[in-house]
Enzyme design. Structure first.
Site, PDB file in Angstrom:
ATOM      1  N   TYR A 101      -4.497  -3.019 -46.748  1.00 42.75           N
ATOM      2  CA  TYR A 101      -4.524  -1.302 -46.454  1.00 42.75           C
ATOM      3  C   TYR A 101      -3.050  -1.225 -46.033  1.00 42.75           C
ATOM      4  CZ  TYR A 101      -4.588   3.977 -44.695  1.00 42.75           C
ATOM      5  OH  TYR A 101      -4.251   5.288 -44.860  1.00 42.75           O
ATOM      6  N   ASP A 172     -13.477  -5.624 -42.847  1.00 43.52           N
ATOM      7  CA  ASP A 172     -13.053  -4.511 -42.930  1.00 43.52           C
ATOM      8  C   ASP A 172     -13.409  -4.157 -43.866  1.00 43.52           C
ATOM      9  OD1 ASP A 172     -12.364  -2.162 -44.585  1.00 43.52           O
ATOM     10  OD2 ASP A 172     -10.205  -1.699 -43.492  1.00 43.52           O
TER      11      ASP A 172
END
Length: 387
Positions: A101, A172
């Site tokens: 991200y 994540d």
């Protein structure tokens, strides 16, 4: 009794309704501070920065879903990742996946480097991680599937490498949620979530989580949260508690829709390539089958041209052109100017994130309606461009 995860999204094993007067919906303790009957006569809560019953209930739920021993709720996913970075000291080295991200990449390349943390970015789904371990390496940071190119990292394999070298492994898990994947059970030390996404599920709250099975790490995180004050508010904690109750049904429906949309996109003459780990020919398909209970509701696709991609964004209506993901509404995102705008151009190119790449978070609408809109928009754009 070991309950199915569908049940655990709604019920904690140790719930005691007597503590909250039998309320089915856990109450919002919307208070900044708590009164005491006297010195040494605390109710167990002093100040909401240090602890709040609503936030504590949410932390218990997410920790249980991830099979951890302690978890912490933060004001955002980036607040959670920032707290994770506070576990390290100047001079420490971290190996991070290259396709992350954009907010994580921005944090690592700016504030974390300013604080003396060194990074090596590699393709953890393909390269030999051991080749990049140095004397000062302290951790490995991965997403799986990655954002946005949907690369799949073998968590168990990387956990083995981390343990052999005394490193922490942080995963994540935002894209799959604890409903579909549990990294701690595969050997990870810390699981990270942007709770804003699938855990909330309604695009109405921003939140983040760190969950661990290590009491030592948990103590450090608890001290950090109390000290920095980056905790989630009571009301947002309640919104997350409410959202998680429908996590299983939302994920099942969204995942079913995603598979149908992937099949449509693969057959479209206007789409060059579809990135989704549920495609049998994809590189990560077998790994996903081994380590997850599904393939998720995120997909990325490359349009036939930049112009085509931009016009698609101009013309979608039911599918919203917006950042974020994981809500009941389907969203479509343009990574190069939105989620990954701060990623260096050379990294974007290495990862295959071009100006014709779009990322889609599939919601729980009718799959026929979603495909109908895509089909209508694609044909309209093709006619405008004379394709």
């Amino acid at each position: 009794m070991n309950k199915d995860i569908k049940t655990r999204c709604i019920h904690l094993d140790e719930e005691s309704p007597d503590q909250v007067f039998g309320a089915i919906s856990f109450p919002i303790f919307q208070t900044a501070t708590f009164a005491h009957k006297g010195v040494g006569k605390s109710t167990g809560y002093d100040y909401s920065r240090a602890g709040n019953p609503t936030r504590e209930q949410l932390e218990k739920v997410v920790t249980a879903l991830e099979s951890g021993t302690c978890g912490f709720a933060y004001a955002s996913g980036m607040a959670a990742i920032t707290a994770f970075m506070d576990l390290f000291n100047p001079g420490d080295h971290i190996i991070a996946d290259r396709d992350l991200y954009g907010g994580s990449t921005r944090l690592f390349n700016t504030l974390s480097k300013k604080n003396g943390i060194e990074f090596t970015s590699i393709d953890c789904s393909d390269e030999n991680i051991s080749d990049y371990i140095k004397e000062n390496t302290k951790a490995i940071f991965i997403e799986t599937p990655t954002n946005p190119m949907m690369n799949v990292v073998d968590i168990e394999k990387v956990a083995g490498i981390a343990k052999a070298h005394g490193l922490l492994l942080a995963v994540d898990n935002t894209f799959l949620s604890p409903y579909l994947q549990n990294p701690l059970e595969l050997g990870a030390d810390i699981v990270i979530h942007s709770g804003t996404k699938f855990l909330s599920g309604h695009n109405d709250s921003i939140a983040g989580f760190l969950i661990t099975s290590s009491e030592e790490i948990g103590d450090e995180l608890a001290f950090n949260l109390k000290t920095t004050g980056a905790m989630l508010s009571p009301f947002d904690s309640w919104l997350l508690l409410r959202g998680i109750k429908t996590l299983s049904v939302r994920m099942d429906r969204a995942q079913e829709n995603t598979q149908k949309i992937v099949e449509y996109l693969q057959a479209s003459p206007y789409i060059k390539k579809v990135y989704y780990p549920g495609i049998e020919t994809s590189r990560g398909y077998e790994i996903m089958k081994k380590q997850a209970r599904g393939f998720g509701a995120m997909l990325t696709f490359e349009a036939c041209s930049k112009e085509f991609a931009l016009k698609v964004l101009d013309n979608v209506r039911m599918i919203k052109f917006a950042e974020s993901l994981g809500g009941v509404e389907s969203l479509i995102t343009y990574p190069v100017t939105q989620t990954h705008a701060d990623v260096p151009k050379d990294i974007l190119e290495k990862n295959g994130i071009t100006e014709s790449v779009l990322r889609m978070s599939v919601g729980i609408e009718s799959a026929d309606d979603l495909i109908g809109e895509l089909d209508s928009v694609f044909h309209k754009v093709a006619a405008e461009l004379g394709i």
